[in-house]
Design an enzyme around this catalytic site. Structure first.
Site, short mmCIF file in Angstrom:
data_model
loop_
_atom_site.label_atom_id
_atom_site.label_comp_id
_atom_site.label_asym_id
_atom_site.label_seq_id
_atom_site.Cartn_x
_atom_site.Cartn_y
_atom_site.Cartn_z
N GLU A 1 105.82 3.48 27.43
CA GLU A 1 105.52 2.55 26.32
C GLU A 1 105.64 1.12 26.82
O GLU A 1 106.33 0.85 27.79
CB GLU A 1 106.54 2.73 25.18
CG GLU A 1 106.50 4.08 24.52
CD GLU A 1 107.63 4.25 23.51
OE1 GLU A 1 108.57 3.43 23.51
OE2 GLU A 1 107.56 5.20 22.73
N LYS B 1 107.21 -2.50 26.84
CA LYS B 1 108.53 -3.01 26.47
C LYS B 1 108.31 -4.34 25.76
O LYS B 1 108.09 -5.37 26.41
CB LYS B 1 109.43 -3.17 27.69
CG LYS B 1 110.85 -3.55 27.29
CD LYS B 1 111.81 -3.42 28.45
CE LYS B 1 113.26 -3.55 28.02
NZ LYS B 1 113.56 -4.70 27.19
N ASP C 1 108.72 -7.77 23.91
CA ASP C 1 109.69 -8.83 24.12
C ASP C 1 109.91 -9.56 22.79
O ASP C 1 109.31 -10.59 22.53
CB ASP C 1 109.16 -9.79 25.20
CG ASP C 1 110.26 -10.64 25.78
OD1 ASP C 1 111.44 -10.37 25.48
OD2 ASP C 1 109.94 -11.57 26.53
N TYR D 1 109.09 2.04 18.06
CA TYR D 1 109.22 2.80 19.30
C TYR D 1 110.15 4.00 19.16
O TYR D 1 110.51 4.61 20.14
CB TYR D 1 109.66 1.91 20.47
CG TYR D 1 110.91 1.10 20.25
CD1 TYR D 1 112.13 1.71 20.08
CD2 TYR D 1 110.85 -0.29 20.25
CE1 TYR D 1 113.27 0.96 19.89
CE2 TYR D 1 111.99 -1.05 20.07
CZ TYR D 1 113.20 -0.42 19.88
OH TYR D 1 114.34 -1.15 19.69
N LYS E 1 111.16 -3.37 34.73
CA LYS E 1 110.92 -4.80 34.51
C LYS E 1 109.90 -5.30 35.52
O LYS E 1 109.99 -4.98 36.70
CB LYS E 1 112.24 -5.56 34.68
CG LYS E 1 113.28 -5.25 33.62
CD LYS E 1 112.86 -5.82 32.27
CE LYS E 1 114.04 -5.98 31.36
NZ LYS E 1 114.74 -7.19 31.37
N CYS F 1 137.65 -30.52 44.05
CA CYS F 1 137.07 -30.10 42.79
C CYS F 1 136.48 -31.32 42.08
O CYS F 1 137.17 -32.33 41.91
CB CYS F 1 138.13 -29.43 41.92
SG CYS F 1 137.54 -29.12 40.24
N CYS G 1 138.80 -32.06 38.83
CA CYS G 1 140.21 -32.45 38.84
C CYS G 1 140.67 -33.01 40.18
O CYS G 1 141.82 -33.43 40.31
CB CYS G 1 141.08 -31.27 38.42
SG CYS G 1 141.13 -29.96 39.65
N CYS H 1 138.29 -23.90 43.03
CA CYS H 1 139.29 -24.90 42.72
C CYS H 1 140.58 -24.11 42.41
O CYS H 1 140.58 -23.25 41.55
CB CYS H 1 138.86 -25.70 41.49
SG CYS H 1 140.23 -26.59 40.72
N CYS I 1 143.04 -27.12 35.87
CA CYS I 1 141.79 -27.89 35.95
C CYS I 1 141.09 -27.81 34.59
O CYS I 1 140.85 -26.71 34.06
CB CYS I 1 140.91 -27.29 37.03
SG CYS I 1 139.25 -27.94 37.05
S1 IVH Z 1 113.83 2.34 23.32
C1 IVH Z 1 118.11 4.01 23.29
N1 IVH Z 1 111.39 1.39 23.56
O1 IVH Z 1 114.42 -3.11 24.65
C2 IVH Z 1 116.72 3.50 23.52
N2 IVH Z 1 113.17 -0.17 23.43
O2 IVH Z 1 116.68 -2.75 26.60
C3 IVH Z 1 116.53 2.20 22.91
N3 IVH Z 1 112.45 -2.51 23.48
O3 IVH Z 1 117.03 -3.23 22.39
C4 IVH Z 1 115.32 1.48 23.00
N4 IVH Z 1 110.30 -2.12 23.63
O4 IVH Z 1 114.79 -3.80 21.42
C5 IVH Z 1 112.69 1.09 23.45
N5 IVH Z 1 109.18 0.71 23.75
C6 IVH Z 1 110.47 0.41 23.64
C7 IVH Z 1 110.93 -0.93 23.60
C8 IVH Z 1 112.30 -1.17 23.50
C9 IVH Z 1 111.25 -3.06 23.56
C10 IVH Z 1 113.73 -3.26 23.43
C11 IVH Z 1 114.67 -2.80 22.37
C12 IVH Z 1 115.99 -2.57 23.03
C13 IVH Z 1 115.80 -3.10 24.40
C14 IVH Z 1 116.51 -2.18 25.37
#
Ligand code: IVH
Length: 672
Positions: free
Chosen positions: A112, A114, A116, A223, A315, A409, A412, A427, A432
């Site tokens: 899926e 991820k 943001d 998700y 990532k 430092c 201080c 330090c 300090c």
């Molecule tokens: S699954 C226990 N799926 O990423 C599994 N999370 O690092 C929980 N997020 O806090 C999350 N896209 O807010 C899942 N396709 C996706 C996601 C997703 C974004 C975020 C989510 C979570 C964070 C985890």
């Protein structure tokens, strides 16, 4: 048509078109047609207030502000994911899972995007949205139902109401287009711009006035699910992808990019494909989430303290940008470590404005030969602090200032030193001011003692004026209430709120307290590991090196640091002082759910699925207590084969008895 029927017809029309637009991404009418129906419904509801319903689309515009955001404890914690960078880390994840499952068969994964944004949990009862909460610290979030209702991708009522209770989870994001429009408006009005869509979405979700949330035009993508307690059972389907498909049928938006694949090499192909199309997506993503698709396998894999074993986040590589480095200054941290920090000409890196970046340490700085005035490469990876990668030598002109490491430092003036085998410059002065300020900031932090209202600025002011001098003095502020009123224009109410949160912090868990003390190398996880094993503060304070080394996940370095820290007479005295002032850390593990809150459970006989200790630890994790003997206060006896007198006693007293199987069935999916 009578107003009642017309209002209900209009709601159906509006919901249908919202579904076509937000879930299927296939609108059939123009915005103005939609708006026309919307206004007609608004007018009807205004003229006939009795027609307004709790799930009317007109609620999308928001309402008057609420007093504050109330905490909401999640039925099942909202965990985070382990991160991976690079293909080899994905392959390692796949191998680990296969090892765990003792299987060589290729696994099916659901990949899926991820998103943001900000995570949200939405509880529906009989198909109607009842509660929306933020993730918060994973255990407790904030009730933002009023704001959730303004987010158009979040159904107020499911298309096919499901009898029972279900928690739908997902991410609230701001589309790039909405972000640009919002910032354009802000620029025109001369207001401060949002740094990135994520902040705008997360901030939008936490407004008191939901009309402001509505104005941010947020979107939602699901998700997964949290707690599922439906008439049809505890599952929507047998695979993650089928769960998402059912959520789509119910009216929740998700993304069609998701793909179920077999084997990790196909996962790698997918992440590369998404990396390529990333710039063309209408919203920001910071990677891909890979989940084992079968829910049975997910259950077998279970969770670690951090998150699920069955999922990982991939990532994308860090994003970089060029900018001018104006100045390098030395920053003193809570353990006295002195770090060179770069002051930069503000620059956008991956959607965030960066004006400061770390140079890690003076050796690194010398090796990179970064100078004041250089054009440098700045990099940001995920949420990590931005860093200076190095200078662009072609762009260097003239005599630029070389920064060498300080011998004293900067705060201080004490001569600095290095511990044997470390690169960090330190330090040594415990008094300090910079160190004390950093220690205090750490101590009061959200994951530590969580003292609300004691922010960075106030700490600085308290230090300047001598109101506080060290950690214990925080707990003496109560005696100086009169002096505090009017301090820095603080009103009586904020002082009392501050004092109340200081009082409240006295009973944090031992794990948090250990983390808060700022013992070098002891982080959130370290605090948990140590407190779980040694259980009492006394045991920790007096533990020798060998005892510390026996704790899982604690290595020789941390064991040494912990022992050294507690042996130091100043630290010893400080901990004593905190205790005298009433700080009483709760010994035992922090519960992550309140499933068994107020209940006492007794295990007897042989358990098949877990050891007695693990079962008891689990009950504690879910907010309950376990006991060794049965009494009338026992809530439940879990009896395995060979159970004897305790089972008899339970029968006599009429205490509920369950088999291990029945006990497991009580637990929310995936909580083991
Ligand atoms: S699954 C226990 N799926 O990423 C599994 N999370 O690092 C929980 N997020 O806090 C999350 N896209 O807010 C899942 N396709 C996706 C996601 C997703 C974004 C975020 C989510 C979570 C964070 C985890």
């Amino acid at each position: 048509m009578d107003p009642v029927s017309r209002a209900s017809e209009l709601r159906q029309i509006l919901e249908h078109h919202a579904y076509l637009y937000y879930v299927l991404d296939k609108p059939e009418v123009s915005d103005s047609e939609y708006d026309k129906w919307f206004r007609e419904l608004q007018d009807l509801e205004r003229d006939h207030p009795e027609l307004a319903t709790a799930d009317s689309p007109t609620l999308r515009i928001g309402g008057p502000p609420v007093d504050g955001l109330k905490p909401h404890r999640h039925a099942i914690p909202m965990l985070s994911l382990d991160n991976s960078f690079g293909h080899d880390e994905l392959r390692a994840f796949d191998e680990k899972i296969k090892r765990f499952l003792e299987s060589e068969q290729e696994l099916e994964y659901l990949c899926e995007l991820k998103f943001d944004g900000a995570s949200i949990s939405l509880t529906y009862v009989d198909g109607v949205l009842e509660i929306g909460t933020t993730r918060g610290d994973g255990t407790t979030g904030e009730d933002v139902t009023h704001n959730a209702k303004t987010v158009r991708g979040i159904p107020l009522r499911m298309r096919k109401p499901l009898p029972g209770r279900i928690e739908v989870r997902g991410e609230v994001v701001m589309l790039k287009a909405a972000f640009e429009e919002l910032n354009l408006g802000k620029a025109e009005r001369g207001e401060q711009l949002f740094a990135n869509p994520r902040n705008a979405a997360a901030g939008g979700l936490r407004q008191l006035d939901s009309r402001l949330t509505a104005a941010r035009k947020l979107s939602f993508f699901t998700y997964g699910v949290g707690q599922v307690d439906l008439n049809e059972g505890r599952r929507l389907a047998d695979t993650q992808s089928a769960v998402i498909d059912r959520l789509k049928e119910l009216g929740f938006a998700s993304r069609s990019e998701s793909r179920a694949v077999v084997g990790i090499e196909q996962v790698i192909e997918f992440v590369e494909e998404i990396h390529r199309v990333r710039p063309t997506l209408p919203f920001g993503i910071d990677g891909v989430v890979i989940k084992v698709n079968s829910l049975d396998l997910q259950e077998q894999l279970g969770f670690t303290a951090r998150g699920p074993r069955w999922a990982i986040a991939y990532k994308f590589p860090a994003e970089q940008a060029f900018t001018t480095l104006n100045r390098i200054f030395a920053q003193v941290g809570r353990t006295g470590v002195i770090t060179p920090v770069a002051d930069l000409e503000p620059v956008q890196v991956g959607g965030v404005t960066v004006s400061r970046a770390t140079l890690h340490n003076y050796e690194d700085l010398a090796r990179k030969d970064v100078r004041e005035g250089d054009v440098v490469i700045v990099q940001r990876a995920g949420d990590v602090i931005p860093e200076v990668v190095g200078p662009v030598l072609d762009k260097r002109s003239g005599d630029l200032n070389v920064i060498s490491e300080p011998s004293e430092c900067p705060e201080c003036g004490t001569p600095v030193f290095r511990k044997v085998g470390e690169v960090a410059l330190r330090c040594p002065n415990r008094s300090c001011p910079a160190q004390i300020a950093a220690k205090l900031r750490h101590f009061v932090g959200r994951k530590m003692m969580d003292i609300d209202g004691l922010g960075e600025k106030l700490i600085d002011r308290f230090l300047e004026t001598g109101m506080i001098t060290d950690l214990p003095s925080i707990y003496r502020l109560r005696e100086r209430r009169e002096e505090l009123i009017g301090f820095d224009r603080l009103g009586e109410l904020s002082i009392d709120n501050l004092l109340a949160s200081i009082e409240e912090s006295k009973t944090r868990t031992l794990a948090r307290f250990l983390f808060a003390l700022g013992i070098p190398s002891v982080g959130e996880k370290g605090g948990q590991d140590i407190s779980r094993e040694l259980r009492t503060l006394d045991a920790i304070r007096t533990a020798d090196y060998a005892t510390l080394m026996e704790i899982p996940n604690i290595g020789p370095h941390t064991a040494g640091e912990v022992q050294e820290w507690f042996e130091d007479p100043d630290n010893h005295r400080m901990v004593d002082e905190l205790i005298e002032l009433g700080v009483a850390p709760i010994e035992g593990e922090e519960p992550v759910s309140d499933l068994f809150a107020g209940q006492t459970i007794v295990f007897t006989g042989k358990l098949e699925r877990f050891t007695r200790e693990a079962a008891e630890a689990f009950v504690a994790k879910m907010g309950g207590k376990s006991a060794g003997s049965v009494s009338k206060n026992t809530s439940l006896v879990v009896a395995g084969p060979g159970a004897g007198s305790k089972l008899q006693k339970a029968d006599q007293l009429g205490v509920k008895v369950a088999t291990e199987e029945e006990f497991l069935a009580l637990l929310p999916e995936g909580s083991l």
